[in-house]
Design an enzyme around this catalytic site. Structure first.
Site, PDB file in Angstrom:
ATOM      1  N   PHE A 272      52.260 -92.014 -48.358  1.00 30.84           N
ATOM      2  CA  PHE A 272      52.019 -93.412 -48.033  1.00 30.84           C
ATOM      3  C   PHE A 272      53.345 -94.101 -47.711  1.00 30.84           C
ATOM      4  CE2 PHE A 272      51.277 -97.908 -48.891  1.00 30.84           C
ATOM      5  CZ  PHE A 272      50.177 -98.108 -48.085  1.00 30.84           C
TER       6      PHE A 272
ATOM      7  N   LYS B 158      51.222 -88.576 -38.950  1.00 28.36           N
ATOM      8  CA  LYS B 158      51.185 -87.637 -40.088  1.00 28.36           C
ATOM      9  C   LYS B 158      50.327 -86.442 -39.676  1.00 28.36           C
ATOM     10  CE  LYS B 158      50.916 -91.284 -43.632  1.00 28.36           C
ATOM     11  NZ  LYS B 158      49.955 -91.882 -44.596  1.00 28.36           N
TER      12      LYS B 158
ATOM     13  N   ASP C 152      47.056 -91.365 -38.925  1.00 29.15           N
ATOM     14  CA  ASP C 152      46.929 -90.670 -40.214  1.00 29.15           C
ATOM     15  C   ASP C 152      45.763 -89.689 -40.091  1.00 29.15           C
ATOM     16  OD1 ASP C 152      47.253 -90.305 -43.044  1.00 29.15           O
ATOM     17  OD2 ASP C 152      45.841 -91.897 -43.452  1.00 29.15           O
TER      18      ASP C 152
ATOM     19  N   GLU D  88      49.943 -97.911 -31.540  1.00 28.69           N
ATOM     20  CA  GLU D  88      49.600 -97.833 -32.970  1.00 28.69           C
ATOM     21  C   GLU D  88      50.863 -97.813 -33.815  1.00 28.69           C
ATOM     22  OE1 GLU D  88      47.295 -97.746 -35.177  1.00 28.69           O
ATOM     23  OE2 GLU D  88      45.454 -96.776 -34.501  1.00 28.69           O
TER      24      GLU D  88
ATOM     25  N   GLY E  76      49.191-103.613 -38.135  1.00 24.70           N
ATOM     26  CA  GLY E  76      50.378-102.784 -38.388  1.00 24.70           C
ATOM     27  C   GLY E  76      51.336-102.615 -37.226  1.00 24.70           C
TER      28      GLY E  76
ATOM     29  N   ASP F  60      51.784-102.250 -44.298  1.00 21.51           N
ATOM     30  CA  ASP F  60      51.710-102.984 -45.572  1.00 21.51           C
ATOM     31  C   ASP F  60      51.237-102.114 -46.730  1.00 21.51           C
ATOM     32  OD1 ASP F  60      48.951-102.728 -44.667  1.00 21.51           O
ATOM     33  OD2 ASP F  60      48.472-104.208 -46.203  1.00 21.51           O
TER      34      ASP F  60
HETATM   35  P1  5GP Z   1      43.722 -93.404 -39.755  1.00 19.54           P
HETATM   36  O1  5GP Z   1      42.434 -93.970 -39.254  1.00 19.54           O
HETATM   37  O2  5GP Z   1      44.489 -92.620 -38.726  1.00 19.54           O
HETATM   38  O3  5GP Z   1      43.531 -92.623 -41.039  1.00 19.54           O
HETATM   39  O4  5GP Z   1      44.623 -94.613 -40.208  1.00 19.54           O
HETATM   40  C1  5GP Z   1      45.123 -95.506 -39.311  1.00 19.54           C
HETATM   41  C2  5GP Z   1      45.479 -96.809 -39.946  1.00 19.54           C
HETATM   42  O5  5GP Z   1      45.580 -96.730 -41.366  1.00 19.54           O
HETATM   43  C3  5GP Z   1      46.840 -97.223 -39.453  1.00 19.54           C
HETATM   44  O6  5GP Z   1      46.749 -97.980 -38.282  1.00 19.54           O
HETATM   45  C4  5GP Z   1      47.388 -97.984 -40.636  1.00 19.54           C
HETATM   46  O7  5GP Z   1      47.008 -99.332 -40.551  1.00 19.54           O
HETATM   47  C5  5GP Z   1      46.735 -97.355 -41.836  1.00 19.54           C
HETATM   48  N1  5GP Z   1      47.613 -96.335 -42.459  1.00 19.54           N
HETATM   49  C6  5GP Z   1      47.546 -94.995 -42.354  1.00 19.54           C
HETATM   50  N2  5GP Z   1      48.518 -94.386 -43.077  1.00 19.54           N
HETATM   51  C7  5GP Z   1      49.210 -95.388 -43.657  1.00 19.54           C
HETATM   52  C8  5GP Z   1      50.359 -95.410 -44.513  1.00 19.54           C
HETATM   53  O8  5GP Z   1      50.959 -94.402 -44.912  1.00 19.54           O
HETATM   54  N3  5GP Z   1      50.799 -96.655 -44.887  1.00 19.54           N
HETATM   55  C9  5GP Z   1      50.192 -97.805 -44.480  1.00 19.54           C
HETATM   56  N4  5GP Z   1      50.730 -98.945 -44.904  1.00 19.54           N
HETATM   57  N5  5GP Z   1      49.119 -97.830 -43.674  1.00 19.54           N
HETATM   58  C10 5GP Z   1      48.638 -96.622 -43.261  1.00 19.54           C
END
Ligand code: 5GP
Length: 184
Positions: free
Chosen positions: A156, A134, A106, A102, A48, A163
């Site tokens: 999202f 977020k 999320d 990053e 990403g 993606d």
């Molecule tokens: P976390 O581990 O913080 O929940 O998520 C991190 C990873 O999840 C990010 O690096 C990304 O690849 C993916 N991700 C989290 N939220 C989103 C979103 O809203 N859209 C997309 N496309 N990927 C997300």
């Protein structure tokens, strides 16, 4: 207007490329000040972060190294809760100033997983630079999260590297899913 379709989902614009570019320039300026006379190593978290990493690095004027790691945690529009290492960390981080780059923070689980591994190598410092954050989705505070481009609602998003089921990474702007309820 400004609505697009990616696979079976409709998205609307959230952040236009001009705004993203301006913010990225400012983050670069801040990093150049903070890392003056040091030689940080930027580590991009694939997939990403690839566009943000490229645009951010073009703003960096201090001597630096660049590397990448690859992890996977998402399936469709929801975090799977487990993080898989697909391409490991470089092993030369001892006494280095590490900057993890990053696309989005999320739940923070991915970052926590990566940070644990970076700390094992005893770097001089670790900071995280994320284009998007977020806050409402974060499960635990992350003290290393120092540079954030935009705080966004818990929805999202797709585009500018991010993606939806493999599609949409090439979009220049960031879009939010239309009519989706908050994710958690
Ligand atoms: P976390 O581990 O913080 O929940 O998520 C991190 C990873 O999840 C990010 O690096 C990304 O690849 C993916 N991700 C989290 N939220 C989103 C979103 O809203 N859209 C997309 N496309 N990927 C997300």
């Amino acid at each position: 207007m400004n609505k697009i379709q990616v696979a079976d989902k409709e998205f609307e614009i959230l952040l236009e490329k001009d705004i993203i570019n301006k913010r990225t320039r400012l983050m670069g300026i801040q990093l150049n000040v903070d890392y003056e006379n040091r030689c940080p190593i930027f580590i991009g978290v694939l997939n990403g972060s690839f566009l943000f990493m490229a645009d951010l690095l073009k703003e960096i004027t201090v001597a630096c190294e660049v590397d990448f790691i690859k992890v996977a945690s998402y399936k469709g529009t929801e975090s799977s809760g487990s993080v898989q290492d697909l391409l490991g960390l470089p092993n030369n981080l001892h006494n280095r100033d590490v900057i993890l780059v990053e696309d989005i923070v999320d739940t923070g689980l991915t970052l926590k997983h990566i940070l644990e591994k970076v700390h094992l190598q005893k770097p001089a410092s670790i900071r995280v630079c994320s284009l998007l954050f977020k806050p409402a989705a974060l499960l635990e505070p992350i003290s290393e999260l120092e540079y954030v481009g935009f705080e966004i609602p818990n929805e999202f998003v797709v585009g500018y590297g991010l993606d939806y089921n493999g599609l949409g990474r090439n979009l220049n702007d960031v879009y939010r899913a239309v009519g989706s309820a908050p994710m958690r």
